[in-house]
Design a protein around this motif. Structure first.
Motif, PDB file in Angstrom:
ATOM      1  N   LYS A 173      -6.631  -7.971  -8.354  1.00 50.02           N
ATOM      2  CA  LYS A 173      -5.979  -8.682  -9.589  1.00 50.02           C
ATOM      3  C   LYS A 173      -6.061  -7.719 -10.611  1.00 50.02           C
ATOM      4  O   LYS A 173      -7.128  -6.808 -10.757  1.00 50.02           O
ATOM      5  CB  LYS A 173      -6.650  -9.948 -10.033  1.00 50.02           C
ATOM      6  CG  LYS A 173      -6.321 -10.554 -11.250  1.00 50.02           C
ATOM      7  CD  LYS A 173      -6.748 -12.083 -11.431  1.00 50.02           C
ATOM      8  CE  LYS A 173      -6.321 -12.702 -12.617  1.00 50.02           C
ATOM      9  NZ  LYS A 173      -6.744 -12.069 -13.787  1.00 50.02           N
ATOM     10  N   THR A 182      -1.940  -8.026  -6.096  1.00 48.63           N
ATOM     11  CA  THR A 182      -1.620  -7.420  -4.875  1.00 48.63           C
ATOM     12  C   THR A 182      -2.673  -7.227  -3.861  1.00 48.63           C
ATOM     13  O   THR A 182      -3.604  -7.942  -4.070  1.00 48.63           O
ATOM     14  CB  THR A 182      -1.166  -5.923  -5.274  1.00 48.63           C
ATOM     15  OG1 THR A 182      -0.399  -5.494  -4.035  1.00 48.63           O
ATOM     16  CG2 THR A 182      -2.509  -5.174  -5.464  1.00 48.63           C
ATOM     17  N   GLU A 183      -2.096  -7.155  -2.457  1.00 47.78           N
ATOM     18  CA  GLU A 183      -3.005  -7.157  -1.535  1.00 47.78           C
ATOM     19  C   GLU A 183      -2.744  -6.087  -0.368  1.00 47.78           C
ATOM     20  O   GLU A 183      -1.429  -5.502  -0.443  1.00 47.78           O
ATOM     21  CB  GLU A 183      -3.069  -8.520  -0.778  1.00 47.78           C
ATOM     22  CG  GLU A 183      -1.549  -8.995  -0.216  1.00 47.78           C
ATOM     23  CD  GLU A 183      -1.922 -10.465   0.434  1.00 47.78           C
ATOM     24  OE1 GLU A 183      -2.163 -10.431   1.584  1.00 47.78           O
ATOM     25  OE2 GLU A 183      -1.585 -11.239  -0.339  1.00 47.78           O
ATOM     26  N   THR A 184      -3.647  -5.641   0.485  1.00 49.47           N
ATOM     27  CA  THR A 184      -3.317  -4.482   1.252  1.00 49.47           C
ATOM     28  C   THR A 184      -3.667  -4.934   2.736  1.00 49.47           C
ATOM     29  O   THR A 184      -3.489  -4.361   3.559  1.00 49.47           O
ATOM     30  CB  THR A 184      -4.231  -3.434   1.090  1.00 49.47           C
ATOM     31  OG1 THR A 184      -5.635  -3.614   0.947  1.00 49.47           O
ATOM     32  CG2 THR A 184      -4.072  -2.869  -0.561  1.00 49.47           C
ATOM     33  N   ILE A 186      -3.760   1.573  -2.632  1.00 50.76           N
ATOM     34  CA  ILE A 186      -2.607   1.068  -3.361  1.00 50.76           C
ATOM     35  C   ILE A 186      -1.973   2.318  -4.065  1.00 50.76           C
ATOM     36  O   ILE A 186      -2.629   2.994  -4.484  1.00 50.76           O
ATOM     37  CB  ILE A 186      -3.181   0.144  -4.540  1.00 50.76           C
ATOM     38  CG1 ILE A 186      -3.796  -1.149  -4.084  1.00 50.76           C
ATOM     39  CG2 ILE A 186      -2.219  -0.155  -5.568  1.00 50.76           C
ATOM     40  CD1 ILE A 186      -4.469  -2.261  -5.091  1.00 50.76           C
ATOM     41  N   LEU A 210       1.335   1.174  -7.952  1.00 51.54           N
ATOM     42  CA  LEU A 210       2.075  -0.260  -8.126  1.00 51.54           C
ATOM     43  C   LEU A 210       2.362  -0.268  -9.636  1.00 51.54           C
ATOM     44  O   LEU A 210       1.506   0.021 -10.553  1.00 51.54           O
ATOM     45  CB  LEU A 210       0.673  -1.027  -7.820  1.00 51.54           C
ATOM     46  CG  LEU A 210       0.711  -2.649  -8.010  1.00 51.54           C
ATOM     47  CD1 LEU A 210       1.547  -3.318  -7.177  1.00 51.54           C
ATOM     48  CD2 LEU A 210      -0.391  -3.067  -8.206  1.00 51.54           C
ATOM     49  N   HIS A 262      -8.104 -14.952  -4.369  1.00 57.20           N
ATOM     50  CA  HIS A 262      -6.870 -14.381  -4.472  1.00 57.20           C
ATOM     51  C   HIS A 262      -6.043 -15.438  -4.194  1.00 57.20           C
ATOM     52  O   HIS A 262      -4.780 -15.558  -4.920  1.00 57.20           O
ATOM     53  CB  HIS A 262      -6.843 -13.450  -3.214  1.00 57.20           C
ATOM     54  CG  HIS A 262      -5.395 -12.487  -3.495  1.00 57.20           C
ATOM     55  ND1 HIS A 262      -5.369 -11.584  -4.509  1.00 57.20           N
ATOM     56  CD2 HIS A 262      -4.539 -12.591  -2.819  1.00 57.20           C
ATOM     57  CE1 HIS A 262      -4.480 -11.219  -4.469  1.00 57.20           C
ATOM     58  NE2 HIS A 262      -3.524 -11.682  -3.323  1.00 57.20           N
ATOM     59  N   GLN A 289      -2.811 -16.727  -6.470  1.00 50.16           N
ATOM     60  CA  GLN A 289      -1.497 -16.719  -6.182  1.00 50.16           C
ATOM     61  C   GLN A 289      -0.791 -18.132  -6.213  1.00 50.16           C
ATOM     62  O   GLN A 289       0.462 -18.251  -6.721  1.00 50.16           O
ATOM     63  CB  GLN A 289      -1.494 -16.519  -4.481  1.00 50.16           C
ATOM     64  CG  GLN A 289      -1.676 -15.100  -4.008  1.00 50.16           C
ATOM     65  CD  GLN A 289      -0.516 -14.307  -4.196  1.00 50.16           C
ATOM     66  OE1 GLN A 289       0.353 -14.793  -4.921  1.00 50.16           O
ATOM     67  NE2 GLN A 289      -0.706 -13.070  -3.343  1.00 50.16           N
TER      68      GLN A 289
END
Length: 374
Positions: free
Chosen positions: A138, A194-196, A204, A207, A237, A241
């Motif tokens: 975040k 975002t997530e990986t 990342i 971004l 997370h 979301q």
């Protein structure tokens, strides 16, 4: 149509690996036909760990709580947030641990053209995780920009009225507070996630976290942005979301929500009592950059207001007081009369301008931030 309303506690807070006084904000939901921040006052708030440490918080502003002493979240410790409101309601969070480490390696700005054909400044970040064990992120940012009053003067006007008379005089005096240069800080108001997961590496790259037009007033002189990257666990997370679908603003903590989203905080005194919010223990990494106007555009962005110069006379033929009227309306001294400044009133002794054009405190603060570098 009747919209039901529940007076619920709202918890907005996190602690991180930073050694500081972490802030936790408590408030109450409000009806859909009202707005604002409704602080939860006089609560007893503390964080307890599995190593028998206790961090007592105190209310430093209405609804804003800080610990008595700074501390940082540590590995191999668990943290539980405890809250008792002034009405005797007791709440506690789930047990949380510090999330894995991840370094925000780079923050960069580039001039691009968006889908609408508009030229923008795009702020992008890149980061990497040493052990590939941080997958959820975040982002928040703080942006600060320099403001220069275009029609500033070191002098101001003082009005003296003669006792028992309608007569008055206006005298030019040195300005008490120098307000040519100011600074304004704004905070991100969107949930940036975002997530990986599913990627070969926990990394990342480029971004986008912030963008604004190249003719935005913020970039008129010098601009700085501090980006903070928070590593989240899966549950936090997922919570954010879903929260993001309700609204694009972090202020959703204080808004009426579509349905009820359960976080990791529950009522101990009454299991049926709902509470909104999430308590996180985040590993955080941050970076700051500075951008000058000439780095992105050769043109000066438009000032927020129109700056017109006036030179009103003391008295007109109807014994009115144009100069006094302008001063009462908030106009301030810019310079001694420039005859061509205002063809309607070229006789006045002083040239005036709107306060916003000659006093930067209308738009910001004269206090220079500690981090600022010219």
């Amino acid at each position: 149509m009747t919209i039901s309303y529940e007076n619920l506690l709202v918890v907005d807070g996190k602690i991180t690996n930073e050694h500081k006084k972490h802030r936790i904000k408590l408030s109450r939901t409000y009806r859909i036909d009202t707005s604002g921040f409704f602080p939860e006052r006089n609560a007893n708030l503390y964080i307890a760990t599995n190593l028998n440490k206790k961090y007592q918080f105190t209310e430093v502003e209405e609804g804003i709580y800080e610990p008595l002493n700074p501390f940082s979240a540590e590995r191999n410790e668990t943290y539980i947030l405890h809250i008792e409101t002034q009405d005797g309601e007791i709440f506690a969070s789930d047990q949380e641990i510090l999330t894995p480490e991840s370094s925000l390696n780079e923050i960069a700005a580039a001039v691009e053209v968006n889908d609408s054909g508009e030229e923008i400044v795009s702020i992008k970040v890149s980061s990497a995780t040493p052990n590939n064990d941080a997958q959820f992120y975040k982002f928040e940012y703080e942006e600060t920009y320099k403001i220069v009053a275009p029609y500033y003067s070191n002098d101001s006007l003082e009005v003296y009225t003669y006792s028992g008379s309608i007569s008055y005089r206006v005298t030019k005096v040195p300005r008490k507070i120098k307000s040519k240069v100011c600074y304004k800080t704004l905070y991100s108001n969107q949930i940036i996630l975002t997530e990986t997961t599913g990627l070969d590496k926990d990394r990342i790259e480029n971004l986008p976290v912030r963008s604004f037009p190249t003719n935005d007033f913020m970039i008129s002189h010098r601009y700085s942005i501090l980006v903070k990257q928070f590593v989240q666990n899966y549950n936090a997370h997922n919570y954010y979301q879903i929260l993001k679908k309700f609204s694009n603003s972090d202020n959703v903590f204080s808004e009426n929500q579509v349905g009820f989203l359960q976080g990791n905080i529950k009522s101990i005194s009454n299991p049926d009592t709902k509470v909104i919010g999430y308590f996180e223990v985040n590993n955080v990494s941050s970076k700051r950059i500075f951008i000058n106007r000439e780095d992105v555009t050769p043109f000066y962005p438009p000032f927020p207001d129109e700056c017109v110069l006036y030179s009103p006379i003391f008295y007109d033929r109807g014994n009115q007081t144009p100069l006094l009227d302008f001063i009462k309306a908030g106009y301030i001294f810019y310079t001694d009369n420039i005859p061509v400044a205002d063809l309607l009133n070229p006789e006045g002794p002083y040239t005036l301008v709107k306060r916003i054009c000659g006093d930067c405190t209308v738009l910001g603060s004269v206090t220079k931030p500690d981090f600022w570098v010219d």
